[in-house]
Design an enzyme around this catalytic site. Sequence first.
Site, mmCIF file in Angstrom:
data_model
loop_
_atom_site.group_PDB
_atom_site.id
_atom_site.type_symbol
_atom_site.label_atom_id
_atom_site.label_comp_id
_atom_site.label_asym_id
_atom_site.label_seq_id
_atom_site.Cartn_x
_atom_site.Cartn_y
_atom_site.Cartn_z
ATOM 1 N N ASP A 59 -30.748 8.805 -12.751
ATOM 2 C CA ASP A 59 -31.876 9.064 -13.664
ATOM 3 C C ASP A 59 -33.178 8.657 -12.949
ATOM 4 O OD1 ASP A 59 -31.139 6.373 -13.709
ATOM 5 O OD2 ASP A 59 -31.733 6.052 -15.779
ATOM 6 N N HIS A 114 -30.891 -3.044 -8.720
ATOM 7 C CA HIS A 114 -29.725 -2.474 -9.415
ATOM 8 C C HIS A 114 -29.033 -1.336 -8.638
ATOM 9 C CE1 HIS A 114 -31.093 -4.651 -12.946
ATOM 10 N NE2 HIS A 114 -32.213 -3.962 -13.001
#
Length: 326
Positions: free
Chosen positions: A12, A243
């Site tokens: 994303d 992340h």
Amino acid sequence: MTPNDPLLVDCDTGIDDALALLYLLADPGIDLRAITTVFGNTSAEIAASNTLRVLEHAGRLDIPTAIGADSSLRGTAQLAPHVHGDDGLGNTGLPCPVASPTTEPAAELIVRLARENPGRLHLLAMGPLTNLATAVLLDPELPGLVKHVTIMGGAVHHPGNVTPAAEANIANDPEAARLVLRAGWDVTLVPLDVTMTEVLTEDHRRRMLAGDAPTSRFAAEILEHYLDVYQRDVFGARQAACHDPLAAAIAIGEVCPVLAPIVAVDVDTTDGPARGKTIADTRGQYRGFPAQHGSRVRVALRTDGTFADRLVQRLCGFSSRCLDIA
Ligand code: BDR
Ligand code: CA
């Protein structure tokens, strides 16, 4: 992952997604076959534009980008402009990409690549799991065709980041996450427990900015916004979590978690305060995590904390290699 295994990334894109893609693209040994996009940090369409921007920077527009789900299996979508900027790349005002995404829908592309490479394809998911779940619903044989799935998502012993219980990628589509975790393939889950301990700092950003590689300067530019947000909302210091880059490094075997037991993992899909929470059975922690019958999910619970330096090194060395090839 062995060197010739093909890799498909679902993301994303997103600041940390972009950094993860650059990290993968910087390694000429990685056979990155396709990138599919999903809603999350931004819409699936903007995520595709951002992916194309990254591919342009890397000189790799030969890699197809396909657009996927713009909302969860339940039809909801909670985007994160407050974290990644309105454009998903830290409001850096980058020009529109020259290339366009393919017309093949993301889930179909995932199924096609798995069928063309039976038992060889690796999937790396760095956003909500809607595209992967849709692909499994489209072809229930998919889990038997894919070699491994690495997922950035969840929070095991760590608090959530969008609610006290849930991490963003899982919280955005808990039903999809549950379906993917139960699908019967081998999964590595890379939760906040490790991604929050591998941090990029202002010093890393300066090093990337000072590098003579356009790619590292691009990375430094988008990282600025991320550092601001993490300073304001999370750490109170100028540092940001790694992340998606960490999940990418674990997927390709460049980072080996120090602790990563194979345990049963489920997702809370109720509508209460724990919605989207990942529930991993870590009760065996005092006995060296004895095998749990039927579980195929390896959960990264500890890494050595040195990844950000490696990431920066890779990005600083990247552009020159890329220009040599061009
Ligand atoms: C995850 O959510 C997104 O904001 C990041 O890109 C990462 O994939 C972290 O919770
Ligand atoms: Ca992401």
